[in-house]
Scaffold this active site. Structure first.
Site, PDB file in Angstrom:
ATOM      1  N   ARG A  27       1.365  -1.197  -0.324  1.00 44.04           N
ATOM      2  CA  ARG A  27       0.110  -0.122  -0.140  1.00 44.04           C
ATOM      3  C   ARG A  27       0.974   1.528  -0.077  1.00 44.04           C
ATOM      4  O   ARG A  27       0.726   1.777   1.165  1.00 44.04           O
ATOM      5  CB  ARG A  27      -0.716  -0.014   1.396  1.00 44.04           C
ATOM      6  CG  ARG A  27      -1.896   1.299   1.053  1.00 44.04           C
ATOM      7  CD  ARG A  27      -2.725   1.055   0.062  1.00 44.04           C
ATOM      8  NE  ARG A  27      -3.506   0.656   0.301  1.00 44.04           N
ATOM      9  CZ  ARG A  27      -4.613   0.025  -0.407  1.00 44.04           C
ATOM     10  NH1 ARG A  27      -4.828   0.561  -1.485  1.00 44.04           N
ATOM     11  NH2 ARG A  27      -5.448  -1.311  -0.469  1.00 44.04           N
TER      12      ARG A  27
ATOM     13  N   GLN B 119      -8.606  -7.486  -8.614  1.00 39.49           N
ATOM     14  CA  GLN B 119      -8.504  -5.818  -9.201  1.00 39.49           C
ATOM     15  C   GLN B 119      -6.985  -5.841  -8.744  1.00 39.49           C
ATOM     16  O   GLN B 119      -5.910  -6.494  -8.321  1.00 39.49           O
ATOM     17  CB  GLN B 119      -9.068  -5.242  -7.321  1.00 39.49           C
ATOM     18  CG  GLN B 119      -8.979  -3.846  -6.651  1.00 39.49           C
ATOM     19  CD  GLN B 119      -9.468  -2.698  -6.940  1.00 39.49           C
ATOM     20  OE1 GLN B 119     -10.398  -2.727  -7.869  1.00 39.49           O
ATOM     21  NE2 GLN B 119      -9.080  -1.447  -6.760  1.00 39.49           N
TER      22      GLN B 119
ATOM     23  N   ARG C 218       1.440  -6.700  -8.982  1.00 37.16           N
ATOM     24  CA  ARG C 218       1.545  -6.210  -8.156  1.00 37.16           C
ATOM     25  C   ARG C 218       1.853  -6.890  -7.104  1.00 37.16           C
ATOM     26  O   ARG C 218       2.500  -6.533  -6.027  1.00 37.16           O
ATOM     27  CB  ARG C 218       0.501  -4.890  -7.957  1.00 37.16           C
ATOM     28  CG  ARG C 218      -0.318  -5.719  -7.322  1.00 37.16           C
ATOM     29  CD  ARG C 218      -1.464  -3.782  -7.435  1.00 37.16           C
ATOM     30  NE  ARG C 218      -3.166  -4.715  -6.698  1.00 37.16           N
ATOM     31  CZ  ARG C 218      -3.526  -4.111  -5.987  1.00 37.16           C
ATOM     32  NH1 ARG C 218      -3.635  -2.687  -5.957  1.00 37.16           N
ATOM     33  NH2 ARG C 218      -5.063  -4.692  -5.626  1.00 37.16           N
TER      34      ARG C 218
ATOM     35  N   HIS D 134       1.178   3.172 -10.382  1.00 39.45           N
ATOM     36  CA  HIS D 134       0.104   3.636  -9.473  1.00 39.45           C
ATOM     37  C   HIS D 134       0.070   4.297  -7.923  1.00 39.45           C
ATOM     38  O   HIS D 134       0.687   4.309  -7.128  1.00 39.45           O
ATOM     39  CB  HIS D 134      -0.547   2.408  -8.329  1.00 39.45           C
ATOM     40  CG  HIS D 134      -2.063   2.638  -7.909  1.00 39.45           C
ATOM     41  ND1 HIS D 134      -1.766   3.347  -6.832  1.00 39.45           N
ATOM     42  CD2 HIS D 134      -3.426   2.136  -8.111  1.00 39.45           C
ATOM     43  CE1 HIS D 134      -3.844   3.940  -6.621  1.00 39.45           C
ATOM     44  NE2 HIS D 134      -4.210   3.048  -6.901  1.00 39.45           N
TER      45      HIS D 134
ATOM     46  N   ASP E 264     -11.180   9.897  -7.611  1.00 36.41           N
ATOM     47  CA  ASP E 264     -11.090   8.253  -8.093  1.00 36.41           C
ATOM     48  C   ASP E 264     -11.629   8.507  -9.892  1.00 36.41           C
ATOM     49  O   ASP E 264     -12.832   9.374  -9.963  1.00 36.41           O
ATOM     50  CB  ASP E 264     -12.303   7.374  -7.540  1.00 36.41           C
ATOM     51  CG  ASP E 264     -11.557   6.026  -7.848  1.00 36.41           C
ATOM     52  OD1 ASP E 264     -10.349   5.841  -8.862  1.00 36.41           O
ATOM     53  OD2 ASP E 264     -11.612   4.961  -8.355  1.00 36.41           O
TER      54      ASP E 264
ATOM     55  N   GLU F 221      -1.706   8.863 -11.106  1.00 36.02           N
ATOM     56  CA  GLU F 221      -0.881   7.627 -11.839  1.00 36.02           C
ATOM     57  C   GLU F 221      -0.976   7.395 -13.187  1.00 36.02           C
ATOM     58  O   GLU F 221      -2.031   7.886 -13.323  1.00 36.02           O
ATOM     59  CB  GLU F 221      -2.600   6.204 -11.139  1.00 36.02           C
ATOM     60  CG  GLU F 221      -2.244   6.585  -9.528  1.00 36.02           C
ATOM     61  CD  GLU F 221      -3.675   5.781  -9.435  1.00 36.02           C
ATOM     62  OE1 GLU F 221      -4.174   4.883 -10.093  1.00 36.02           O
ATOM     63  OE2 GLU F 221      -4.393   6.266  -7.795  1.00 36.02           O
TER      64      GLU F 221
HETATM   65  O1  LIG Z   1      -7.514  -0.896  -2.682  1.00 36.83           O
HETATM   66  P1  LIG Z   1      -6.463  -0.595  -4.735  1.00 36.83           P
HETATM   67  O2  LIG Z   1      -6.664  -2.111  -5.089  1.00 36.83           O
HETATM   68  O3  LIG Z   1      -5.251  -0.327  -4.267  1.00 36.83           O
HETATM   69  O4  LIG Z   1      -6.940   0.224  -5.070  1.00 36.83           O
HETATM   70  C1  LIG Z   1      -6.886   1.767  -4.574  1.00 36.83           C
HETATM   71  C2  LIG Z   1      -7.402   2.654  -5.828  1.00 36.83           C
HETATM   72  O5  LIG Z   1      -6.915   2.380  -7.485  1.00 36.83           O
HETATM   73  C3  LIG Z   1      -7.075   3.729  -8.266  1.00 36.83           C
HETATM   74  O6  LIG Z   1      -6.400   4.379  -8.080  1.00 36.83           O
HETATM   75  C4  LIG Z   1      -9.170   2.799  -8.658  1.00 36.83           C
HETATM   76  O7  LIG Z   1      -9.086   4.240  -9.411  1.00 36.83           O
HETATM   77  C5  LIG Z   1      -9.697   3.148  -7.481  1.00 36.83           C
HETATM   78  O8  LIG Z   1     -10.669   2.852  -7.593  1.00 36.83           O
HETATM   79  C6  LIG Z   1      -8.615   2.212  -6.354  1.00 36.83           C
HETATM   80  O9  LIG Z   1      -9.648   2.079  -5.573  1.00 36.83           O
END
Ligand SMILES: O=P(O)(O)OC[C@H]1O[C@H](O)[C@H](O)[C@@H](O)[C@@H]1O
Length: 288
Positions: A61, A78, A83, A155, A200, A260
Site C-alpha cells: 500500500r 483488482q 503487483r 499507481h 477517483d 497514476e
Molecule cells: O485498494 P486498491 O486495490 O489498491 O486500489 C486503490 C485505488 O486504485 C485506483 O486509484 C483506482 O482508480 C481506485 O478505484 C482504487 O480504489
C-alpha cells in the site's frame, strides 16, 4: 552510484536500493517490483502506509505498485497479478553517467496461465535513478501465439506534507471519468486540481506533462512525464474510504495523493511476437 541487493534467508533478492548524487535514493521490492521509496536531497517523495504489508501477503500500500494486465475490477482480482507476484532482478548498471539502473523481469507462470488472462508474456521493467529523476519504464512483450489486450498503470502514491496544499496541474480541458459519481466525458475546467474529498477519476488522453505541487514538502514540485501511457488516474480515499482499508491508517489520506500514469481507458493490444513500451519519468523540479 551504488546498487545494493538485499537477500532473504533463502538467498533470494527481496529488495534493491539505488543511490545517486544529490543524496538521491530509491528502494524497490521484488514483490510486485514495487518502488517503496524515492528520495532527493534526502527527502522522501513517495508515500507508503505505516500499515502496508511488506511481507508478500498483500500488494504494497504505497510507493509505485504496477497494475497489469487489468486496471480496476474485472475477470482477474483488482488491478491484476503483477503487483503481488515476485519479479526477478535480471540486470543492473551503475557505470553509465551519474545514474543507477536495475532491471526486473516478470514472465507468465503456471498460476498466470491458469488465470483468466492465460497468455505467455514477458515484462522487462527498468528503474533508473539520477540526482533529480526516477524513471520507471516497462517493455511489454507478447510471447503467445494469440494477440492479447491489457490495461496497465504505475499507481504512484506521492507523499504530501498536507494534502490540502496539493495542486495538480496539466489537466485543464481534459475529459475525465468520475468513478465516484459514475459520470464520463466530464471536462476539467480547473488549472489547479485540488484534493478536498474522496476522488477517483480517470483523465483520458492527457497530452502533456502533469505537475504535482506539494510533494514531500509544501513547495516540492514533481513533473510526471509519460512515455506512451495515455491516461492519468487521480485518487484519494479521503476519510471514510480510508477507514475501510485494513492496510491504510485512518488519517493517512492527508499525507498522500495518487497521480497514476497508465493506459487504462482503452486497452493496449499486442500481436504475437510484438513489444510495446510504456512508463514514466518523475523529476523533482526546481522551486517555483
Ligand atoms: O485498494 P486498491 O486495490 O489498491 O486500489 C486503490 C485505488 O486504485 C485506483 O486509484 C483506482 O482508480 C481506485 O478505484 C482504487 O480504489
Amino acid at each position: 552510484m551504488a546498487i545494493e541487493l538485499y537477500k532473504n534467508d533463502g538467498d533470494e533478492v527481496y529488495k534493491v536500493k539505488l543511490t545517486a548524487p544529490n543524496d538521491a535514493e530509491c528502494v524497490i521490492y521484488t514483490y510486485g517490483a514495487t518502488v517503496t521509496s524515492w528520495k532527493v536531497q534526502g527527502k522522501e517523495l513517495l508515500f507508503v502506509s505505516k500499515l502496508a504489508k511488506l511481507d508478500g501477503t498483500k500488494a504494497i500500500r504505497g510507493g509505485i505498485p504496477i497494475v497489469f494486465p487489468q486496471f480496476g475490477p474485472g475477470k482477474l482480482p483488482q488491478h491484476g497479478f503483477a503487483r503481488n507476484t515476485n519479479w526477478k532482478v535480471v540486470d543492473q548498471d551503475n557505470k553509465t553517467g551519474d545514474m543507477a539502473t536495475v532491471h526486473f523481469e516478470l514472465t507468465d507462470s503456471e498460476a498466470t496461465r491458469a488465470s483468466e488472462w492465460p497468455y505467455r508474456f514477458r515484462l522487462l521493467y527498468k528503474v533508473t535513478l539520477t540526482g533529480t529523476t526516477l524513471s520507471t519504464i516497462i517493455e511489454y512483450e507478447n510471447l503467445d501465439s494469440s494477440a492479447f489486450d491489457f490495461t496497465t498503470l504505475m499507481h504512484t502514491y506521492f507523499r504530501t506534507s498536507d494534502v490540502a496544499g496539493v495542486k495538480v496541474k496539466g489537466l485543464d480541458g481534459i475529459k475525465y471519468v468520475d468513478k465516484i459519481l459514475g459520470q464520463s466525458d466530464v471536462v476539467e475546467t480547473r488549472k489547479d486540481v485540488i484534493v478536498d474529498k474522496n476522488e477517483d477519476r480517470v483523465y483520458v488522453d492527457v497530452p502533456g506533462e502533469v505537475l504535482v505541487d506539494g510533494v514531500g514538502s509544501e513547495d516540492g514540485r514533481v513533473i510526471v512525464k509519460r512515455f506512451n501511457y495515455k491516461d492519468i488516474v487521480f485518487w484519494n480515499p479521503w476519510e471514510e474510504k480510508a477507514k475501510e482499508m485494513s492496510d491504510f491508517g485512518d488519517d493517512e489520506y492527508k499525507e498522500m495523493v495518487c497521480v497514476e500514469a497508465g493506459s487504462v481507458a482503452k486497452p493496449v493490444s499486442l500481436e504475437p511476437g510484438s513489444k510495446w513500451v510504456g512508463g514514466q519519468l518523475l523529476r523533482l523540479a526546481p522551486k517555483a
